[in-house]
Design an enzyme around this catalytic site. Structure first.
Site, PDB file in Angstrom:
ATOM      1  N   CYS A 101      -8.229 -12.445  13.512  1.00 33.62           N
ATOM      2  CA  CYS A 101      -7.020 -12.987  12.900  1.00 33.62           C
ATOM      3  C   CYS A 101      -6.081 -11.848  12.530  1.00 33.62           C
ATOM      4  CB  CYS A 101      -7.360 -13.776  11.633  1.00 33.62           C
ATOM      5  SG  CYS A 101      -8.547 -15.116  11.869  1.00 33.62           S
ATOM      6  N   GLY A 161      -2.376 -11.663   1.470  1.00 30.38           N
ATOM      7  CA  GLY A 161      -3.037 -12.955   1.638  1.00 30.38           C
ATOM      8  C   GLY A 161      -2.387 -13.825   2.691  1.00 30.38           C
ATOM      9  N   ARG A 173     -16.395 -12.481   8.388  1.00 27.17           N
ATOM     10  CA  ARG A 173     -16.257 -13.739   7.645  1.00 27.17           C
ATOM     11  C   ARG A 173     -15.585 -14.814   8.494  1.00 27.17           C
ATOM     12  NH1 ARG A 173     -12.208 -15.575   4.048  1.00 27.17           N
ATOM     13  NH2 ARG A 173     -11.183 -13.530   4.113  1.00 27.17           N
ATOM     14  N   CYS A 207       7.585 -16.389  13.375  1.00 32.52           N
ATOM     15  CA  CYS A 207       6.900 -15.202  13.887  1.00 32.52           C
ATOM     16  C   CYS A 207       7.568 -14.605  15.124  1.00 32.52           C
ATOM     17  CB  CYS A 207       5.449 -15.534  14.190  1.00 32.52           C
ATOM     18  SG  CYS A 207       4.513 -16.078  12.747  1.00 32.52           S
ATOM     19  N   ARG A 265       0.818  -1.217   0.000  1.00 31.88           N
ATOM     20  CA  ARG A 265       0.000   0.000   0.000  1.00 31.88           C
ATOM     21  C   ARG A 265       0.849   1.263   0.000  1.00 31.88           C
ATOM     22  NH1 ARG A 265      -5.145   0.663   3.803  1.00 31.88           N
ATOM     23  NH2 ARG A 265      -5.931  -0.628   2.108  1.00 31.88           N
TER      24      ARG A 265
END
Length: 405
Positions: free
Chosen positions: A222, A126, A211, A93, A20
């Site tokens: 999430c 994604g 969703r 992570c 972005r």
């Protein structure tokens, strides 16, 4: 005797949706924000916060998960080219906090008086995907073990954490609303964080109605993929004294890293996502620091999914096993409660550029201990706790206090 370790400077970028942010060139053209840009921004802010020049940094530990070899060198060359050792770090992570752990070891062991821990990530949009498909996957054994006790779903990460959430629901009677309340809390916290990828408050119904990713985890529970960077300057007591930095220094009073135990594969979903690693790391830090869970006022923990945050309440000793839902219902993990957990918005709302997350957590807790966190400031902070985990696996827990001089 081990040397004391202090955080003397922190800095981070705003976390952004991948692709972005654009950089405007001198000729008026633009290009994509790249990892050297991120590292320069976060690193320069940390150096400015510490009030030192990069030439005083003696070692650098640079973390990222996705990137070519020696990207760490390319990143810190934006700050200077002084010939110091630069170590590239990759621990899934928990990469950012692993860089922090290594920099702290260098100070603690007397190998350096000043070290930089820096992390960044330039991610693809994604869900996370593997890069090297022609060799054994490091999480392969974990996935196969979970497949024996749970239906398989892709992407892998929400399936693994969602399965642990379902397991907890079955054992202790937690409801989907308990997990949603965590997402609600963290999105609400992020409204006051200018570094956060998302700064929008949602109702509990919004969280529950978004969703479904893997029941009980909806999209707003999430963590997203993100671009960004974080940095911390660590120093010895002698360095702090020479530079008269005690007024802003924050001491690392306990720190531990654990990796998988044989119990990881004991047939429980929660251990496959690191529960036992978290328990042992926290206990080690409590022993080192002389502090317990009740001594902390603010906590930044690895809420990659709301299910993980719920399980961490128990793993870190905030409550007993099976008691996390009651803790949530009583509002004990937000402002006005016993602890403020993830005042930054956490991974769920602040974002999760893998290599930067642990250092963003360090930045937030340093600001909280200094009393400079603005609208996010927690009252009367004397001690802060950080937790960061990467599956496959490594858990890093760090305890901080204001320097007592």
């Amino acid at each position: 005797m081990a040397n004391k370790v202090y955080v003397i400077g922190v800095g981070m970028t705003k976390f952004e949706k991948p692709g972005r942010r654009q950089v405007v060139e001198a000729d008026g053209g633009s290009r994509a924000w790249d990892y050297p840009d991120m590292a320069r921004e976060a690193g320069a802010r940390a150096l400015a916060d510490a009030g030192i020049d990069y030439r005083e940094v003696q070692q650098a530990y640079v973390g990222y998960v996705y990137g070519e070899s020696t990207s760490g060198q390319r990143a810190v060359y934006e700050l200077g080219m002084t010939g110091i050792p630069v170590v590239n770090v990759n621990n899934n992570c928990s990469t950012g906090s692993t860089a922090l752990y290594l920099a702290a070891q260098a100070i603690r062991g007397g190998l350096a008086d000043c070290a930089l821990a820096l992390g960044f990530e330039k991610m693809q949009p994604g869900s996370l995907a593997s890069t090297w498909d022609d060799r054994e996957q490091p999480m392969g054994r974990h996935v196969l073990a979970l497949a024996e006790i749970s239906e398989v779903l892709f992407p892998v990460a929400p399936w693994m954490f969602g399965a642990a959430g379902r397991e907890y629901m079955k054992e202790y009677g937690a409801t989907a609303e308990h997990f949603a309340k965590i997402g609600h809390k963290n999105h609400k916290h992020s409204v006051n964080n200018p570094y956060s990828q998302f700064q929008e408050e949602y109702s509990l119904d919004d969280i529950l109605g978004s969703r479904m990713i893997y029941d009980p985890l909806t999209k707003l529970q999430c963590s997203p993929t993100s671009d960004g960077s974080g940095a911390a300057i660590l120093a010895s007591e002698a360095f702090v004294d020479r530079h008269d930095l005690s007024a802003q220094a924050v001491e690392i009073v306990g720190q531990a890293m654990t990796t998988d135990f044989t119990s990881t594969f004991d047939g429980s979903a929660k251990n496959l996502i690191g529960y036992d690693m978290n328990v042992v790391a926290a206990r080690q830090v409590y022993e080192q620091s002389g502090l317990g869970a009740d001594d902390f006022q603010v906590i930044e923990l690895h809420d990659c999914f709301s299910a993980n945050e719920l399980l961490l309440y128990e793993a870190l000793g905030l409550c007993g096993e099976g008691e996390a839902p009651s803790l949530i219902d009583a509002g004990q993990t937000t402002y006005g409660g016993k602890w403020v957990v993830n005042p930054s918005g956490g991974l769920i709302s602040k974002g999760h550029p893998l290599g930067a997350t642990g250092l963003a957590q360090c930045s937030e807790l340093t600001w909280q201990l200094r009393g400079t966190a603005g609208k996010r400031q927690v009252d009367d902070v004397t001690a802060a706790l950080q937790h960061n985990i990467g599956l496959g696996g490594a858990a890093v827990v760090t305890a901080y206090q204001r320097a007592v001089r």
